[in-house]
Design a protein around this motif. Structure first.
Motif, PDB file in Angstrom:
ATOM      1  N   MET A 161      41.906  63.992 -50.048  1.00 42.97           N
ATOM      2  CA  MET A 161      43.495  64.260 -49.262  1.00 42.97           C
ATOM      3  C   MET A 161      44.761  65.261 -49.632  1.00 42.97           C
ATOM      4  N   THR A 162      45.070  66.062 -50.196  1.00 40.03           N
ATOM      5  CA  THR A 162      46.038  66.317 -50.773  1.00 40.03           C
ATOM      6  C   THR A 162      47.800  66.209 -50.112  1.00 40.03           C
ATOM      7  N   LYS A 163      48.675  66.059 -50.498  1.00 38.57           N
ATOM      8  CA  LYS A 163      49.774  64.965 -49.775  1.00 38.57           C
ATOM      9  C   LYS A 163      50.645  66.519 -49.644  1.00 38.57           C
ATOM     10  N   ASP A 164      50.886  67.097 -48.831  1.00 44.14           N
ATOM     11  CA  ASP A 164      52.449  67.725 -48.204  1.00 44.14           C
ATOM     12  C   ASP A 164      53.301  67.529 -48.007  1.00 44.14           C
ATOM     13  N   ILE A 165      54.551  67.366 -48.849  1.00 47.18           N
ATOM     14  CA  ILE A 165      55.636  66.890 -47.938  1.00 47.18           C
ATOM     15  C   ILE A 165      56.356  67.530 -47.819  1.00 47.18           C
ATOM     16  N   THR A 166      56.219  68.889 -47.290  1.00 47.91           N
ATOM     17  CA  THR A 166      57.276  69.936 -45.920  1.00 47.91           C
ATOM     18  C   THR A 166      56.351  68.941 -44.399  1.00 47.91           C
ATOM     19  N   LYS A 167      55.022  68.143 -44.691  1.00 50.78           N
ATOM     20  CA  LYS A 167      54.718  67.690 -43.439  1.00 50.78           C
ATOM     21  C   LYS A 167      55.853  66.790 -42.650  1.00 50.78           C
ATOM     22  N   HIS A 168      57.110  66.705 -42.752  1.00 49.87           N
ATOM     23  CA  HIS A 168      58.161  65.748 -42.576  1.00 49.87           C
ATOM     24  C   HIS A 168      58.178  65.998 -41.137  1.00 49.87           C
ATOM     25  N   PRO A 169      58.496  65.243 -39.736  1.00 52.87           N
ATOM     26  CA  PRO A 169      58.986  65.521 -38.657  1.00 52.87           C
ATOM     27  C   PRO A 169      60.163  65.711 -38.662  1.00 52.87           C
ATOM     28  N   CYS A 170      61.403  64.786 -39.536  1.00 51.13           N
ATOM     29  CA  CYS A 170      63.203  64.344 -39.305  1.00 51.13           C
ATOM     30  C   CYS A 170      63.093  65.862 -40.235  1.00 51.13           C
ATOM     31  N   PHE A 171      62.765  66.173 -41.970  1.00 50.27           N
ATOM     32  CA  PHE A 171      63.400  66.855 -42.199  1.00 50.27           C
ATOM     33  C   PHE A 171      62.847  68.211 -42.062  1.00 50.27           C
ATOM     34  N   ASN A 172      61.800  68.372 -41.352  1.00 53.72           N
ATOM     35  CA  ASN A 172      61.796  69.810 -40.935  1.00 53.72           C
ATOM     36  C   ASN A 172      60.739  69.805 -39.662  1.00 53.72           C
ATOM     37  N   LYS A 173      61.873  70.748 -38.946  1.00 56.00           N
ATOM     38  CA  LYS A 173      61.540  70.403 -37.800  1.00 56.00           C
ATOM     39  C   LYS A 173      60.580  71.566 -37.109  1.00 56.00           C
ATOM     40  N   SER A 174      60.211  72.157 -37.774  1.00 54.64           N
ATOM     41  CA  SER A 174      59.088  72.606 -37.206  1.00 54.64           C
ATOM     42  C   SER A 174      57.636  71.856 -37.349  1.00 54.64           C
ATOM     43  N   GLU A 175      57.274  70.942 -37.556  1.00 57.78           N
ATOM     44  CA  GLU A 175      56.488  70.244 -38.115  1.00 57.78           C
ATOM     45  C   GLU A 175      56.652  68.997 -37.019  1.00 57.78           C
ATOM     46  N   ALA A 176      57.526  68.635 -36.013  1.00 60.25           N
ATOM     47  CA  ALA A 176      57.832  67.638 -35.378  1.00 60.25           C
ATOM     48  C   ALA A 176      57.339  67.560 -34.369  1.00 60.25           C
ATOM     49  N   GLY A 177      56.515  68.909 -33.417  1.00 60.24           N
ATOM     50  CA  GLY A 177      55.074  69.060 -32.645  1.00 60.24           C
ATOM     51  C   GLY A 177      53.959  68.761 -33.076  1.00 60.24           C
ATOM     52  N   SER A 178      53.812  68.226 -34.279  1.00 55.58           N
ATOM     53  CA  SER A 178      52.438  67.953 -34.196  1.00 55.58           C
ATOM     54  C   SER A 178      52.871  67.068 -35.860  1.00 55.58           C
ATOM     55  N   CYS A 179      53.599  66.657 -35.985  1.00 57.15           N
ATOM     56  CA  CYS A 179      53.074  65.599 -36.938  1.00 57.15           C
ATOM     57  C   CYS A 179      54.361  64.731 -37.134  1.00 57.15           C
ATOM     58  N   GLY A 180      53.228  62.876 -37.180  1.00 59.32           N
ATOM     59  CA  GLY A 180      54.376  61.959 -36.106  1.00 59.32           C
ATOM     60  C   GLY A 180      55.064  61.291 -37.754  1.00 59.32           C
ATOM     61  N   ARG A 181      55.350  60.402 -37.773  1.00 57.75           N
ATOM     62  CA  ARG A 181      55.807  59.406 -38.318  1.00 57.75           C
ATOM     63  C   ARG A 181      55.765  57.901 -37.545  1.00 57.75           C
ATOM     64  N   VAL A 182      55.483  56.673 -38.929  1.00 60.23           N
ATOM     65  CA  VAL A 182      55.597  55.943 -38.352  1.00 60.23           C
ATOM     66  C   VAL A 182      56.485  54.672 -39.612  1.00 60.23           C
ATOM     67  N   HIS A 183      57.397  54.191 -38.538  1.00 62.40           N
ATOM     68  CA  HIS A 183      58.095  53.271 -39.281  1.00 62.40           C
ATOM     69  C   HIS A 183      57.444  52.237 -39.269  1.00 62.40           C
ATOM     70  N   LEU A 184      57.558  51.047 -40.636  1.00 62.46           N
ATOM     71  CA  LEU A 184      56.608  49.613 -40.835  1.00 62.46           C
ATOM     72  C   LEU A 184      58.175  48.771 -40.826  1.00 62.46           C
ATOM     73  N   PRO A 185      58.001  47.566 -40.106  1.00 61.46           N
ATOM     74  CA  PRO A 185      59.485  46.996 -39.929  1.00 61.46           C
ATOM     75  C   PRO A 185      59.300  46.057 -40.765  1.00 61.46           C
ATOM     76  N   VAL A 186      60.000  45.949 -42.269  1.00 61.87           N
ATOM     77  CA  VAL A 186      59.184  45.252 -43.282  1.00 61.87           C
ATOM     78  C   VAL A 186      60.042  44.118 -43.618  1.00 61.87           C
ATOM     79  N   ALA A 187      61.477  45.326 -43.206  1.00 62.86           N
ATOM     80  CA  ALA A 187      62.302  44.330 -43.944  1.00 62.86           C
ATOM     81  C   ALA A 187      63.885  43.820 -42.816  1.00 62.86           C
ATOM     82  N   PRO A 188      63.652  42.751 -42.914  1.00 68.25           N
ATOM     83  CA  PRO A 188      64.465  42.289 -41.652  1.00 68.25           C
ATOM     84  C   PRO A 188      65.720  41.784 -41.812  1.00 68.25           C
TER      85      PRO A 188
END
Ligand code: SF4
Ligand code: SF4
Length: 285
Positions: free
Chosen positions: A1-28
């Motif tokens: 699967m290729t990476k499509d860097i336009t599918k970032h819901p924060c940087f690209n509002k038009s993707e916010a309804g269909s693309c999600g993000r996960v924050h990984l809490p590894v940095a205390p």
């Protein structure tokens, strides 16, 4: 699967309804102290940066990512946004990115940092395929920065006041420049703090734009208990909207930020950190 860097819901509002993000809490840990931040409250009902219900080790974050993708295939972005700062925990941050790059190379990798410790790692993150970085830049004048940060730590040395704000600012500006030189998409988060920097954020927009930053996210302060800014009012739309309008003459503005937790997961408007909390805490054991 290729990476499509336009599918970032924060940087690209038009993707916010269909693309999600996960924050990984590894940095205390964190290497500065912002006067609006209190990371003591780890309540799953609370939604703001710096809050997480668990902290994961890198291998646990990779396992958690596998499980999240099974439950929520719409996730396109894996990010690290605390609960402290990714580059106050560089070994954990880089190891997590390495593991994800190996297991899920199609994901967009994203980091959110205060900029203090990122400079030695710019080449590493570019090589690991990190395509999006957010630098929180709320002042470009150390006299104003001194009101926002109570201290800044560089190795074993702690700086306070204008000296601390100046050290931090120099790192932040160099970081934006260095990230852009490496082709990374840069967002600047600017916290709007009433009585402290509301007349200064357009200048922040101007400076960020000059350095090549791609987008600015002006975020109204969320006053938090037991912080020096707890007594300040939360700025409303009447303050935020005109500022964004003025700042947009210099740099594109983000208008859909949800001020997410350090363990946020799902679509921006439909955070699943509460429902996936069991998965997160199971992975942290
Ligand atoms: Fe808190 Fe982030 Fe500021 Fe560190 S950089 S003190 S984690 S808001
Ligand atoms: Fe996106 Fe704002 Fe949430 Fe960060 S805090 S993940 S920019 S919506």
């Amino acid at each position: 699967m290729t990476k499509d860097i336009t599918k970032h819901p924060c940087f690209n509002k038009s993707e916010a309804g269909s693309c999600g993000r996960v924050h990984l809490p590894v940095a205390p840990k964190c290497n500065i102290q912002c006067n609006y931040c209190n990371r003591k409250y780890d309540c799953v009902n609370e939604s703001r940066p710096g809050v997480t219900s668990s902290v994961l080790k890198p291998f646990q974050a990779a396992e958690y990512m596998d499980k999240v993708l099974e439950k929520e295939p719409r996730i396109t972005v894996a990010g690290i946004a605390g609960p402290g700062d990714p580059f106050a925990n560089p070994a954990e941050t880089l190891e997590t990115m390495r593991l994800l790059n190996r297991k899920h190379p199609h994901l967009i990798f994203c980091l959110s940092t205060n900029g203090m410790g990122i400079l030695p790692y710019l080449d590493d993150i570019a090589e690991l395929g990190v395509s999006h970085v957010t630098i929180t830049l709320s002042a470009v004048d150390p006299a104003i920065g001194a009101k926002i940060y109570s201290w800044v730590r560089d190795g074993n040395v702690v700086y306070r006041g204008e000296q601390g704000a100046k050290v931090l600012l120099e790192r932040q500006l160099s970081a934006i420049k260095g990230l852009k030189e490496r082709g990374i998409v840069v967002k600047v988060n600017s916290i709007l703090i009433p009585g402290v920097n509301e007349d200064h954020l357009v200048e922040v927009a101007r400076v960020a734009s000059e350095l090549g930053a791609d987008i600015q996210n002006i975020i109204p302060l969320k006053p938090t208990a037991d912080t020096p800014f707890a007594h300040l009012p939360e700025p409303g739309r009447e303050t935020v909207l005109p500022l964004r309008k003025e700042a947009t003459t210099f740099i594109e503005q983000m208008t859909h930020c949800k001020r997410c937790r350090a363990d946020a997961v799902g679509l921006l408007g439909d955070d699943q950190s509460a429902s996936l909390c069991g998965t997160l805490s199971a992975c942290s054991k």
